[in-house]
Design a protein around this motif. Structure first.
Motif, PDB file in Angstrom:
ATOM      1  N   GLN A 417       4.500  22.417  50.567  1.00  0.00           N
ATOM      2  CA  GLN A 417       4.531  21.341  50.674  1.00  0.00           C
ATOM      3  C   GLN A 417       4.151  20.070  51.094  1.00  0.00           C
ATOM      4  N   ILE A 418       3.573  19.765  50.802  1.00  0.00           N
ATOM      5  CA  ILE A 418       3.313  18.414  52.701  1.00  0.00           C
ATOM      6  C   ILE A 418       3.591  17.530  52.622  1.00  0.00           C
ATOM      7  N   CYS A 419       4.278  16.590  53.150  1.00  0.00           N
ATOM      8  CA  CYS A 419       4.893  15.288  53.616  1.00  0.00           C
ATOM      9  C   CYS A 419       3.557  14.507  54.519  1.00  0.00           C
ATOM     10  N   VAL A 420       2.992  13.673  54.144  1.00  0.00           N
ATOM     11  CA  VAL A 420       2.323  13.126  55.087  1.00  0.00           C
ATOM     12  C   VAL A 420       2.899  11.170  55.488  1.00  0.00           C
ATOM     13  N   ILE A 421       3.061  11.151  56.355  1.00  0.00           N
ATOM     14  CA  ILE A 421       3.682   9.003  56.844  1.00  0.00           C
ATOM     15  C   ILE A 421       2.419   9.065  57.977  1.00  0.00           C
ATOM     16  N   PHE A 422       1.836   7.803  57.747  1.00  0.00           N
ATOM     17  CA  PHE A 422       1.225   7.541  58.494  1.00  0.00           C
ATOM     18  C   PHE A 422       1.368   6.037  58.913  1.00  0.00           C
ATOM     19  N   ASN A 423       1.934   5.597  59.868  1.00  0.00           N
ATOM     20  CA  ASN A 423       2.002   4.799  59.924  1.00  0.00           C
ATOM     21  C   ASN A 423       1.722   3.033  60.883  1.00  0.00           C
ATOM     22  N   ILE A 446       0.791  21.232  47.484  1.00  0.00           N
ATOM     23  CA  ILE A 446       2.103  19.631  46.499  1.00  0.00           C
ATOM     24  C   ILE A 446       1.351  18.717  47.760  1.00  0.00           C
ATOM     25  N   PHE A 447       1.471  17.334  47.476  1.00  0.00           N
ATOM     26  CA  PHE A 447       2.069  16.696  48.627  1.00  0.00           C
ATOM     27  C   PHE A 447       3.205  15.865  47.951  1.00  0.00           C
ATOM     28  N   THR A 448       4.437  15.856  48.832  1.00  0.00           N
ATOM     29  CA  THR A 448       5.168  15.111  48.225  1.00  0.00           C
ATOM     30  C   THR A 448       6.211  14.663  49.267  1.00  0.00           C
ATOM     31  N   ASN A 449       7.078  13.503  48.716  1.00  0.00           N
ATOM     32  CA  ASN A 449       7.176  11.978  49.799  1.00  0.00           C
ATOM     33  C   ASN A 449       8.763  12.464  50.451  1.00  0.00           C
ATOM     34  N   ASP A 450       8.924  13.988  49.970  1.00  0.00           N
ATOM     35  CA  ASP A 450      10.587  14.039  50.382  1.00  0.00           C
ATOM     36  C   ASP A 450      10.812  14.629  51.736  1.00  0.00           C
ATOM     37  N   VAL A 451      10.568  14.209  53.035  1.00  0.00           N
ATOM     38  CA  VAL A 451      10.653  14.823  54.380  1.00  0.00           C
ATOM     39  C   VAL A 451      11.618  15.770  54.564  1.00  0.00           C
TER      40      VAL A 451
END
Length: 499
Positions: A417-423, A446-451
């Motif tokens: 599971q990978i969470c990607v956050i780019f500001n 699987i991409f997740t929003n849960d860090v």
């Protein structure tokens, strides 16, 4: 490699060369000193000799030099040679200087009535020939072979299948797909069309596959036609390999025309079995399925051995065999178990890096446990007590690696599971996700929003993550090196989940 036909000094220089070739930017004198445990004077002498020998081997088109500014030893080439080319040709250069291989090569090409006659013809002292022959005798002994000057045909006598195996592994380990001196053989012996045409992938064989086929063909023709050394497999051996001959096609007409039908059928049966055990990917999946099904439906003991072993491996490791995974595992395991039952010789000395599991897996406690469980399963099999004690270590290493590979072929891999956050750039986060899916199997990402649920967090800012979660700090989107480092991190996570 135990049976490399090189002396200790040449083997060390060859290993030095390989280390330098594989290094991206070169290696320092101290790097090599630490790696090989040589004295400074010995390493200095070896490197000096290696510089000259590299130039000689490649006719000055390749140089080993020490960078004046950095002090690093590096390989420089005039042409774009692959690493495999550089390594194989320098290996050949050292082997051709080897007295042992020189003697073997001569024995396979000429007939002498005595050691003295051989020494005279080669312009060598009898004592020197005796010395090389002693070493050669030690190498051929595990194959059931002997060296005798009393025979009328070949000085290599004994177990005929073993001698042919020894000849194949010797020549393959030396020449591989490099140039081979074939002036001693008729042109018709070098033509592979009839032989390779038997197999499904004949039109797309690589140079190394063709080289192996050529060695097998030359050795078979020479032993059977020139030297009249015929194989005598038992009826049980012939029964166990019968289903590998599944095509009504002519195979090596030279053999068929010059041997009795009975002897030709024996040679043919061994060829279609042994060639599949020595050369990868000659058959389509459909052909393998047909062979596997024929064995499963037979009453052969060897088929029962294979089925029972695969069943116990499945139960122990909770595998869910796929059709392709089952077919390939059964096919290769069957070949090996037939080899163990009827040939049973330790060929591990001819594996380039030995049969260590280290190049394939992290030899940690988990994998050590897996290999121990494999050993326990094998130890319970009916065929296990029949393995020759002398060949047991090498045979067990090959068998364990085959079973380990079969487990991996049928292992249901998990996902990460990978969470990607780019500001800094909102759309870049989707770009990163697409780049990852372009490289990796989408079923395993699987991409997740849960860090906190992620196995990997990719972000251009600090994030509070779980202790077991990887955090890749990605803040230079225009830097290609950071994209590469990101993929390296994913590779490492996948590697851990696989092994």
């Amino acid at each position: 490699m135990q049976n490399s036909f090189m002396g200790k000094k040449e083997r060390t220089k060859f290993e030095l060369f390989k280390s330098i070739v594989f290094s991206k930017s070169g290696l320092s004198f101290n790097d090599l000193l630490l790696k090989y445990g040589l004295t400074k004077s010995t390493l200095s002498r070896y490197l000096h000799e290696l510089v000259q020998e590299v130039e000689e081997a490649f006719e000055e088109k390749v140089q080993l030099s020490q960078n004046v500014q950095t002090g690093l030893y590096q390989i420089e080439t005039q042409e774009a040679y692959s690493i495999g080319y550089l390594i194989d040709y320098l290996h050949l250069f050292y082997v051709e200087k080897s007295g042992v291989f020189f003697i073997l090569d001569v024995l396979l090409k000429k007939r002498y009535i005595s050691i003295e006659a051989m020494a005279l013809d080669l312009h060598m002292s009898s004592s020197s020939v005796y010395k090389q022959l002693r070493e050669l005798k030690q190498m051929v002994a595990p194959f059931g072979g002997k060296i005798s000057f009393n025979q009328l045909t070949s000085p290599l006598t004994g177990n005929e299948i073993g001698i042919r195996l020894f000849s194949f592994f010797s020549y393959w380990s030396v020449f591989k797909s490099t140039e081979f001196d074939n002036k001693n053989y008729p042109e018709s012996w070098l033509e592979l069309k009839e032989f390779e045409g038997y197999f499904d992938h004949a039109s797309s064989l690589s140079e190394s596959q063709k080289a192996k086929l050529r060695f097998i063909q030359l050795i078979t023709l020479k032993r059977a036609l020139w030297q009249k050394n015929y194989i005598e497999p038992s009826k049980e051996f012939l029964a166990d390999i019968a289903y590998f001959d599944n095509k009504d096609m002519e195979l090596l007409p030279l053999l068929k025309n010059l041997l009795t039908n009975e002897q030709y059928q024996k040679e043919r049966a061994l060829l279609v079995y042994a060639t599949r055990g020595l050369i990868y990917n000659l058959d389509s999946l459909e052909t393998k399925k047909k062979i596997v099904q024929d064995y499963q439906q037979s009453s052969l003991e060897i088929a029962a051995y294979t089925t029972k072993l695969m069943s116990e491996v499945q139960k122990e490791f909770k595998l869910d065999y796929t059709e392709e995974g089952f077919t390939n595992f059964y096919f290769y395991l069957l070949i090996l178990l037939i080899y163990i039952k009827h040939i049973n010789m330790d060929i591990s000395g001819y594996y380039k890096n030995g049969l260590s599991f280290l190049p394939m897996i992290d030899y940690n406690e988990v994998n050590e446990n897996i290999l121990q469980r494999i050993a326990e399963i094998v130890g319970r099999q009916d065929f296990y007590p029949k393995i020759n004690k002398q060949s047991l270590p090498g045979v067990m290493a090959i068998l364990s690696l085959t079973i380990y590979s079969g487990i991996y072929l049928n292992k249901k891999l998990g996902y990460i599971q990978i969470c990607v956050i780019f500001n800094n750039s909102l759309i870049l986060a989707d770009n990163i996700k697409k780049a990852i899916l372009d490289v990796y199997n989408q079923e395993r990402i699987i991409f997740t929003n849960d860090v906190m649920a992620a196995d990997l967090v990719i972000s251009d800012s600090y994030e509070a993550v779980a202790p077991q979660t990887e955090h890749f700090y990605f803040d230079e989107q225009l830097n290609p090196e950071q994209w590469k480092q990101m993929l390296d991190v994913i590779n490492q996570i996948f590697y851990r989940t696989i092994f």
